[in-house]
Scaffold this motif. Structure first.
Motif, mmCIF file in Angstrom:
data_model
loop_
_atom_site.group_PDB
_atom_site.id
_atom_site.type_symbol
_atom_site.label_atom_id
_atom_site.label_comp_id
_atom_site.label_asym_id
_atom_site.label_seq_id
_atom_site.Cartn_x
_atom_site.Cartn_y
_atom_site.Cartn_z
ATOM 1 N N VAL A 49 0.837 -1.196 0.000
ATOM 2 C CA VAL A 49 0.000 0.000 0.000
ATOM 3 C C VAL A 49 0.876 1.252 0.000
ATOM 4 O O VAL A 49 0.606 2.230 -0.726
ATOM 5 N N GLU A 50 1.936 1.240 0.797
ATOM 6 C CA GLU A 50 2.843 2.389 0.830
ATOM 7 C C GLU A 50 3.505 2.605 -0.537
ATOM 8 O O GLU A 50 3.678 3.752 -0.985
ATOM 9 N N THR A 51 3.840 1.516 -1.197
ATOM 10 C CA THR A 51 4.468 1.634 -2.514
ATOM 11 C C THR A 51 3.500 2.244 -3.523
ATOM 12 O O THR A 51 3.851 3.152 -4.285
ATOM 13 N N PHE A 52 2.261 1.738 -3.551
ATOM 14 C CA PHE A 52 1.271 2.287 -4.471
ATOM 15 C C PHE A 52 0.982 3.753 -4.176
ATOM 16 O O PHE A 52 0.830 4.570 -5.086
ATOM 17 N N LEU A 53 0.900 4.089 -2.905
ATOM 18 C CA LEU A 53 0.644 5.475 -2.533
ATOM 19 C C LEU A 53 1.791 6.379 -2.983
ATOM 20 O O LEU A 53 1.577 7.486 -3.478
ATOM 21 N N LEU A 54 3.017 5.897 -2.835
ATOM 22 C CA LEU A 54 4.174 6.678 -3.236
ATOM 23 C C LEU A 54 4.220 6.856 -4.746
ATOM 24 O O LEU A 54 4.507 7.940 -5.254
ATOM 25 N N LEU A 55 3.898 5.788 -5.492
ATOM 26 C CA LEU A 55 3.890 5.885 -6.950
ATOM 27 C C LEU A 55 2.767 6.787 -7.443
ATOM 28 O O LEU A 55 2.906 7.478 -8.449
ATOM 29 N N ALA A 56 1.630 6.786 -6.733
ATOM 30 C CA ALA A 56 0.515 7.627 -7.142
ATOM 31 C C ALA A 56 0.836 9.099 -7.010
ATOM 32 O O ALA A 56 0.253 9.940 -7.693
ATOM 33 N N ARG A 57 1.771 9.453 -6.143
ATOM 34 C CA ARG A 57 2.115 10.853 -5.918
ATOM 35 C C ARG A 57 3.197 11.372 -6.865
ATOM 36 O O ARG A 57 3.504 12.556 -6.868
ATOM 37 N N THR A 58 3.815 10.460 -7.631
ATOM 38 C CA THR A 58 4.954 10.893 -8.448
ATOM 39 C C THR A 58 4.526 11.624 -9.710
ATOM 40 O O THR A 58 5.264 12.444 -10.234
ATOM 41 N N GLU A 59 3.344 11.292 -10.266
ATOM 42 C CA GLU A 59 2.845 11.916 -11.495
ATOM 43 C C GLU A 59 3.854 11.777 -12.632
ATOM 44 O O GLU A 59 4.165 12.717 -13.354
ATOM 45 N N GLY A 60 4.433 10.571 -12.788
ATOM 46 C CA GLY A 60 5.345 10.292 -13.884
ATOM 47 C C GLY A 60 6.755 10.771 -13.653
ATOM 48 O O GLY A 60 7.612 10.622 -14.510
ATOM 49 N N LYS A 61 7.053 11.355 -12.467
ATOM 50 C CA LYS A 61 8.404 11.813 -12.181
ATOM 51 C C LYS A 61 8.976 10.987 -11.043
ATOM 52 O O LYS A 61 8.340 10.081 -10.522
ATOM 53 N N ASN A 62 10.179 11.313 -10.664
ATOM 54 C CA ASN A 62 10.806 10.577 -9.582
ATOM 55 C C ASN A 62 10.024 10.761 -8.292
ATOM 56 O O ASN A 62 9.466 11.822 -8.012
ATOM 57 N N ALA A 63 9.993 9.718 -7.496
ATOM 58 C CA ALA A 63 9.287 9.774 -6.228
ATOM 59 C C ALA A 63 9.999 10.722 -5.269
ATOM 60 O O ALA A 63 11.192 10.963 -5.383
ATOM 61 N N PRO A 64 9.248 11.303 -4.305
ATOM 62 C CA PRO A 64 9.901 12.149 -3.305
ATOM 63 C C PRO A 64 10.979 11.388 -2.572
ATOM 64 O O PRO A 64 10.937 10.160 -2.455
ATOM 65 N N SER A 65 11.931 12.120 -2.044
ATOM 66 C CA SER A 65 13.083 11.482 -1.410
ATOM 67 C C SER A 65 12.654 10.579 -0.262
ATOM 68 O O SER A 65 12.927 9.388 -0.235
ATOM 69 N N GLY A 66 11.926 11.128 0.712
ATOM 70 C CA GLY A 66 11.493 10.329 1.849
ATOM 71 C C GLY A 66 12.679 9.693 2.562
ATOM 72 O O GLY A 66 13.798 10.195 2.553
ATOM 73 N N GLN A 67 12.422 8.555 3.173
ATOM 74 C CA GLN A 67 13.487 7.816 3.851
ATOM 75 C C GLN A 67 14.343 7.094 2.820
ATOM 76 O O GLN A 67 13.846 6.513 1.874
ATOM 77 N N ARG A 68 15.652 7.137 3.021
ATOM 78 C CA ARG A 68 16.577 6.518 2.086
ATOM 79 C C ARG A 68 17.480 5.569 2.849
ATOM 80 O O ARG A 68 17.882 5.833 3.981
ATOM 81 N N SER A 69 17.781 4.445 2.186
ATOM 82 C CA SER A 69 18.622 3.417 2.794
ATOM 83 C C SER A 69 19.541 2.851 1.736
ATOM 84 O O SER A 69 19.300 2.984 0.527
ATOM 85 N N SER A 70 20.597 2.192 2.202
ATOM 86 C CA SER A 70 21.509 1.535 1.274
ATOM 87 C C SER A 70 20.963 0.173 0.891
ATOM 88 O O SER A 70 20.096 -0.399 1.567
ATOM 89 N N LEU A 71 21.485 -0.358 -0.237
ATOM 90 C CA LEU A 71 21.063 -1.679 -0.690
ATOM 91 C C LEU A 71 21.414 -2.739 0.345
ATOM 92 O O LEU A 71 20.633 -3.673 0.591
ATOM 93 N N SER A 72 22.557 -2.590 0.990
ATOM 94 C CA SER A 72 22.972 -3.573 2.008
ATOM 95 C C SER A 72 21.998 -3.599 3.173
ATOM 96 O O SER A 72 21.644 -4.670 3.694
ATOM 97 N N GLN A 73 21.527 -2.434 3.607
ATOM 98 C CA GLN A 73 20.587 -2.386 4.723
ATOM 99 C C GLN A 73 19.263 -3.059 4.354
ATOM 100 O O GLN A 73 18.722 -3.857 5.142
ATOM 101 N N ILE A 74 18.737 -2.742 3.179
ATOM 102 C CA ILE A 74 17.472 -3.358 2.757
ATOM 103 C C ILE A 74 17.637 -4.864 2.589
ATOM 104 O O ILE A 74 16.772 -5.657 2.978
ATOM 105 N N ALA A 75 18.760 -5.281 2.002
ATOM 106 C CA ALA A 75 18.989 -6.712 1.784
ATOM 107 C C ALA A 75 19.085 -7.455 3.114
ATOM 108 O O ALA A 75 18.495 -8.537 3.279
ATOM 109 N N ASP A 76 19.804 -6.904 4.090
ATOM 110 C CA ASP A 76 19.909 -7.555 5.401
ATOM 111 C C ASP A 76 18.537 -7.699 6.037
ATOM 112 O O ASP A 76 18.211 -8.744 6.636
ATOM 113 N N GLU A 77 17.729 -6.664 5.923
ATOM 114 C CA GLU A 77 16.389 -6.701 6.516
ATOM 115 C C GLU A 77 15.522 -7.773 5.875
ATOM 116 O O GLU A 77 14.857 -8.556 6.565
ATOM 117 N N LEU A 78 15.523 -7.846 4.537
ATOM 118 C CA LEU A 78 14.682 -8.813 3.847
ATOM 119 C C LEU A 78 15.226 -10.230 3.957
ATOM 120 O O LEU A 78 14.453 -11.202 3.933
#
Length: 437
Positions: free
Chosen positions: A265-294
Motif C-alpha cells: 500500500v505504501e508503494t502504491f501510494l508513493l507511486l501515485a504521488r509521483t505523477e510520472g516523475k521521480n518519487a519524493p526522497s522520503g526515507q533513504r537506505s543503502s542496498l545492504s541495509q534493505i537486503a539484510d532486513e529482507l
C-alpha cells in the motif's frame, strides 16, 4: 511480404512514380512523333524527287542527281546499271527496303509500262534516331532523379507540421493538466484537424490518469487504517499467554501478510504521488541495509520450504535509495523466487551496481519472458496464489526510478532477475556474477 514505409517515403515514392510515368509517356511520344513525322517527310521528299526525274527530257541526265544518298533505277538500265532482281519485285508506292545490313526507303512508280525505282539510304536517318533516343533516355533518367530530389524536398516541407505535431504529442509534459493545446499552432487543415483530435484524446487521457491517481491514492490511504488495526491486533494476540502453538502460527502468518500488504500500500501510494516523475526522497537506505532486513524476513520461509538460501553481500553496495521502493522491488523478487521454486536454491547477490536474484524453480519460457512484466501475467497459471502484479510493480518502480530490470534463464532450470540501480551498462552488472548463467 508486407513492406512498411514512412509517410515521407511514400510521398517520395508516389512523386517519383508519377514523374516517371509522365516522363516515360513524353519520351515515347517524342520518339513516335519524330519517327512518324520523318517517315512522312521522307515519303513526300522521295515522291517529289522521283517526279522531277520522270519529268526530265532524258533519264540519262539523272547522273547529276540533286540528292545525296539517293539511287535511281529504271528497268532497262541507266549507264549500264541494270536494275537488280530484288528491285523488280517491289510494289508501286512507298516502302522500306532491306539490302544486306543496309536499310533503304524505296519509292516505286510505273510510267508507260516502264518501272522506275528511287532509293534513299537510311543510315543517316537511323543515326539521327539513335542520337535522339540517347537524348531522350538521358532526359528521362535526369527527370526521374530530379523528381526524387524534388519529392524529398517537398515531402520534408509537407511532413514538417506532422513531425512537429508528433514531437509535441510525444513530449511527456502533454500529460500534465496545464499543458497547452496543440490545435492553436496549426492551420485549419488536415494537420489542424489531427491536432484537435489529439487535444481531445489527450484531454480524456489526462482525466483518466487523474482519476486513476486519485483512486489509487484514496484507496491506498484508506487501506492503511484497517491494516494498522490488523497489525495491532496481531501484536496483542501474540502477547496473549494462553495462545496455543497452532493459533500462534496462524496469527504470525496474518501479521506477516499484513506487513507485506502495508508495504505494498505504501508503494502504491508513493507511486501515485509521483505523477510520472521521480518519487519524493522520503526515507533513504543503502542496498545492504534493505537486503539484510529482507534476508532476515525471507530466510526462515525459504529454508522451511526445504530450499537452500545463499546471500552474497557486497561492501561497495552503499548507495542510498528510496527505502520503500527498493524494499518493494527486492521483496517482490524474493517472493517470486520463493513461490515458484520447489527444490534447489535461491541466491541473492549484491554488487556495486545493483543485485540479482537467482533460483532453480520452474523457469520461464523464452517466448513468455517479455510478457512477464505485464500486469496479471503469471509464470505458472496452475499455481493458485497471486494475481500476477508483482513483476509488473517491479517494472513500474524501476521505470520510475530510472533503474533497469532484466530477466534471463538459468541452465538447466530456473531464472535470474538482475536489477541495475546505478546509471551503468547492464553488461557490467551481469559480469559481476560470472559463470552463473
Amino acid at each position: 511480404m508486407d513492406i512498411k514505409h514512412s509517410l515521407k517515403q511514400r510521398i517520395v515514392i508516389v512523386f517519383a512514380l508519377m514523374s516517371t510515368l509522365v516522363a516515360g509517356v513524353f519520351a515515347v511520344g517524342i520518339i513516335a512523333t519524330v519517327h512518324v513525322v520523318e517517315t512522312r517527310l521522307t515519303i513526300i521528299s522521295l515522291g517529289g524527287n522521283l517526279h522531277r526525274q520522270l519529268t526530265q527530257d532524258r533519264i540519262e541526265d539523272w547522273r547529276h542527281r540533286p540528292e545525296k544518298g539517293e539511287l535511281f533505277y529504271a528497268d532497262d538500265g541507266i549507264d549500264d546499271v541494270v536494275m537488280a532482281d530484288d528491285l523488280k519485285d517491289l510494289q508501286p508506292g512507298f516502302q522500306k527496303f532491306y539490302r544486306g545490313k543496309n536499310t533503304y526507303y524505296a519509292m516505286v512508280d510505273t510510267v508507260g509500262g516502264r518501272r522506275y525505282v528511287l532509293l534513299r539510304d537510311q543510315r543517316e536517318f537511323e543515326k539521327r534516331e539513335r542520337i535522339l533516343l540517347g537524348v531522350v533516355i538521358v532526359g528521362f533518367i535526369l527527370s526521374v532523379l530530379l523528381s526524387i530530389l524534388l519529392g524529398r524536398l517537398l515531402a520534408s516541407r509537407v511532413m514538417a507540421p506532422v513531425s512537429r505535431l508528433a514531437g509535441q504529442v510525444r513530449h511527456r509534459d502533454q500529460l500534465l493538466e496545464l499543458a497547452p493545446v496543440l490545435a492553436s499552432d496549426y492551420a485549419r487543415d488536415e494537420v489542424g484537424a489531427l491536432a484537435r483530435s489529439f487535444d481531445e484524446t489527450l484531454g480524456r487521457l489526462r482525466a483518466a490518469l487523474g482519476r486513476e491517481k486519485l483512486f489509487t491514492s484514496d484507496v491506498s490511504h484508506e487501506l492503511r487504517t484497517p491494516l494498522m488495526v490488523l497489525a495491532t491486533s496481531c501484536e496483542l494476540l501474540l502477547e496473549y499467554p494462553h495462545l496455543d502453538d497452532r493459533s500462534r502460527t496462524q496469527v504470525q502468518r496474518i501479521s506477516k501478510a499484513t506487513a507485506g500488504m502495508n508495504q505494498l500500500v505504501e508503494t502504491f501510494l508513493l507511486l501515485a504521488r509521483t505523477e510520472g516523475k521521480n518519487a519524493p526522497s522520503g526515507q533513504r537506505s543503502s542496498l545492504s541495509q534493505i537486503a539484510d532486513e529482507l534476508v532476515d524476513i525471507w530466510r526462515p520461509a525459504i529454508e522451511e520450504k526445504g530450499l537452500a538460501f545463499t546471500f552474497e553481500p557486497c561492501a561497495q553496495a552503499q548507495g542510498l535509495y528510496n527505502t520503500a521502493l527498493l524494499r518493494s522491488v527486492l521483496g517482490n523478487l524474493l517472493r517470486n523466487a520463493w513461490h515458484y521454486t520447489d527444490e534447489g536454491f535461491i541466491r541473492l547477490t549484491l554488487n556495486r551496481h545493483g543485485f540479482s536474484v537467482e533460483d532453480t524453480g520452474i523457469g520461464i519460457p523464452l517466448e513468455k519472458q517479455k510478457a512477464m512484466f505485464q500486469p496479471f501475467v503469471r509464470g505458472d497459471e496452475q499455481r493458485g496464489e497471486g494475481l500476477g502484479l508483482g513483476l509488473s510493480l517491479v517494472q513500474r518502480i524501476c521505470g520510475n526510478q530510472h533503474w533497469s530490470v532484466t530477466l534471463s534463464s538459468r541452465e538447466p532450470a530456473g531464472c535470474c532477475f538482475t536489477v541495475v540501480l546505478e546509471a551503468t551498462d547492464v553488461a557490467q552488472a551481469l559480469s559481476a556474477n560470472p559463470g552463473r548463467r
